[in-house]
Structures are given as C-alpha cells and as structure tokens.
Scaffold this motif. Structure first.
Motif, short mmCIF file in Angstrom:
data_model
loop_
_atom_site.label_atom_id
_atom_site.label_comp_id
_atom_site.label_asym_id
_atom_site.label_seq_id
_atom_site.Cartn_x
_atom_site.Cartn_y
_atom_site.Cartn_z
N ARG A 201 0.83 -1.22 0.00
CA ARG A 201 0.00 0.00 0.00
C ARG A 201 0.86 1.26 0.00
O ARG A 201 0.57 2.23 -0.70
N ALA B 120 2.45 1.90 -3.33
CA ALA B 120 1.47 2.34 -4.33
C ALA B 120 1.02 3.78 -4.14
O ALA B 120 0.24 4.29 -4.95
N ARG B 121 1.49 4.46 -3.11
CA ARG B 121 1.07 5.84 -2.88
C ARG B 121 1.35 6.70 -4.11
O ARG B 121 2.48 6.72 -4.63
N ALA C 285 -2.00 5.97 -8.63
CA ALA C 285 -3.18 6.29 -9.44
C ALA C 285 -2.98 7.62 -10.17
O ALA C 285 -3.35 7.76 -11.34
N TYR D 83 -1.38 -6.90 -4.83
CA TYR D 83 -2.14 -5.68 -4.58
C TYR D 83 -2.39 -4.94 -5.89
O TYR D 83 -1.44 -4.67 -6.64
N ASN D 84 -3.65 -4.64 -6.16
CA ASN D 84 -4.01 -3.86 -7.34
C ASN D 84 -4.10 -2.39 -6.91
O ASN D 84 -5.04 -2.01 -6.21
N PRO D 85 -3.13 -1.56 -7.30
CA PRO D 85 -3.11 -0.18 -6.82
C PRO D 85 -4.20 0.70 -7.41
O PRO D 85 -4.44 1.80 -6.92
N THR E 134 -7.51 -0.48 -8.02
CA THR E 134 -8.80 -0.84 -7.42
C THR E 134 -8.75 -0.92 -5.90
O THR E 134 -9.79 -0.93 -5.24
N GLY E 135 -7.53 -1.05 -5.35
CA GLY E 135 -7.38 -1.21 -3.90
C GLY E 135 -7.61 -2.62 -3.43
O GLY E 135 -7.62 -2.88 -2.22
N GLU E 136 -7.80 -3.58 -4.34
CA GLU E 136 -8.00 -4.97 -3.93
C GLU E 136 -6.67 -5.57 -3.44
O GLU E 136 -5.65 -5.49 -4.13
N LEU E 137 -6.72 -6.15 -2.26
CA LEU E 137 -5.54 -6.78 -1.67
C LEU E 137 -5.81 -8.28 -1.53
O LEU E 137 -6.66 -8.70 -0.74
N ASN F 259 -9.09 -9.07 0.63
CA ASN F 259 -9.38 -8.28 1.82
C ASN F 259 -9.67 -9.26 2.96
O ASN F 259 -8.78 -9.98 3.37
#
Length: 268
Positions: A16, A19-20, A23, A115-117, A119-122, A134
């Motif tokens: 996470r 990935a900051r 997007a 981690y998909n940066p 969509t936020g899916e972990l 999640n």
C-alpha cells in the motif's frame, strides 16, 4: 475473518505504501502518449521509484531479495517481489497492473500478497491458512468442464523459441474452452483465478517475482499449479517459467490438451 500475521501485515503495508501516488501517475501517463521518449522515461522513473520504496518498506525484516541472489532461496528466507507487474501495460495506460510480494523459505512460498493499486484490492495468503481478498476467504471455481472455462494466458514473446509451440497449443485449446483472456499481468491473473473469476491460467517465460505470490494464492484457494511436465512448481525446483494453473477439476484436462497439442514442451 483471519488476522494478518506479522509477515503479512508487513507485506500489506509495504504494498500500500509503495502504491502511494500510483493512481495519479497512471493518469499522467495518458498525457504523454504523444511523446514516446517522455512516456518511456516517466514509466521508467515510476518503476524505479516504486522499486526503491518497496525495498525500503521490506528492509526492516532483515531478509534478502531473490533478484539480488537467486541462490538465497535454497537456504534461507527471502523476498520474491516486483513493484510493478504489468509494466508494459502501465507504459501504454492499460489498467492491469499489480504489486506482488512473496516470502520464500527454502524454496517454498510461505506467504504472499498481490495488490491492485488502481482498485485497492488486496489478495493475501499464507501456507496452510488460506487465501483471502481483503477479509473474504477465496475458493477457486467449481467448474469442471473445459467448455465452461475462461482461461487467462501469458504468451511468450514473438521472438521466443516457445512462440511456435504456443500458437499450436492455443489453436488446440481455444476451441475447447469458453474464452481466452490476455491481461499482460500474470500476478493478477493468478489472483483472479484464486477468486473463481477465472477458471484457468497458462503462461510462458514467467519470472518468480511475478508469480510466486499468485501460485500460493491459487493453491491455498484449492487450485493446482504445475509446470508443463505436470510437476508442482517451486523456486527450489526451477520450472522454466512455464505454468499451468486451474482448479483440480480442470487442471488435468488443460494440461493434457496442451501437451498433446505440442508434446515436445512436456520434456523441455
């Protein structure tokens, strides 16, 4: 709900934090389409920045990195990770990218996250604990007929010696299944297979960094992952980067179809 173990908590935090701003940078790449040089340089800088951030986040563990010394995996724990799987997708503004992190112990993956940066899916997993999106437990698809299956593929490069065998195998498999998908991001393909959204995966020339976490996700979700010789894949037993993954009910049918189409690869 399963709590995060310390290694998984570190991996999730690392993904996470790495990935900051991604997007925003993904949005910027679209504005550079008219300048190939600017676009390529921007993508390279993004990859470098994410790589440095990922290493910094994982450094407190004291473990080494597989890409620094592949021999590490034969005798100790190490990180097998990529900060940007699907880098070519990113370069072209295609939204199929992921951060993949696996923890290896003596050649076996014991934990991992994808981690998909965007969509936020972990997607997370630990050996013997299960696979989760999640906090939802994952299971592979229950489909047992190839005719119902959606299969993702990661083909070899057009200049690879594997390309001609691949075209034969694709021509054989495609009519037997419901559909073939090519995302260009194998870590996400394997994660989606673990969720049951995909029913199979078949790939060539894959790096351990891109697929180690995904392989454990699939196995912990009840799936089967082998090389083209039908031998379960591990980093301790090199597999040439060729992978066939599916629920147990479909794996043998997929593998048999592929190897009958081009038997030579079964012995490569």
């Amino acid at each position: 709900m399963t709590d995060f173990s310390p290694p998984l908590a570190l991996m999730a935090q690392a993904a996470r934090r790495t990935a900051r701003g991604f997007a925003r940078e993904f949005g910027e790449i679209g504005y550079l389409q008219s300048s190939l040089k600017g676009q390529t340089g921007f993508a390279a800088n993004t990859h470098t920045k994410m790589s440095e951030a990922l290493r910094e986040e994982l450094a407190p563990s004291g473990y080494g990195f597989y890409d620094d010394s592949p021999s590490l995996t034969s005798h100790t724990r190490c990180w097998v990770a990529t900060p940007l799987d699907g880098a070519i997708n990113f370069l072209h503004g295609i939204p199929a990218v992921a951060i993949s992190i696996a923890l290896e112990d003596e050649g076996e993956c014991i934990a991992g996250v994808v981690y998909n940066p965007l969509t936020g899916e972990l997607f997370r997993t630990e050996r013997g604990v299960g696979a989760f999106l999640n906090n939802r437990r994952l299971r592979v698809s229950a489909r047992n007929q190839l005719t119902e299956a959606i299969v993702a593929v990661h083909p070899p490069g057009t200049r690879s010696a594997d390309f001609a065998p691949y075209t034969i195998q694709q021509a054989t498999l495609a009519p037997k299944i419901s559909g073939l998908r090519q995302s260009g991001c194998p870590s996400l393909d394997l994660a989606l297979l673990a969720t049951g959204r995909l029913d199979g995966f078949w790939g060539y020339s894959l790096t351990p960094q891109a697929i180690a976490a995904g392989i454990l996700l699939v196995r912990e979700a009840g799936g089967h992952v082998t090389d083209m010789q039908n031998i379960p894949t591990t980093l301790a037993s090199p597999f040439g980067g060729h992978v066939v993954a599916a629920p147990a009910s479909l794996h043998e049918k997929m593998h048999e179809t592929l190897t009958k189409a081009h038997p030579r690869q079964q012995n490569d």
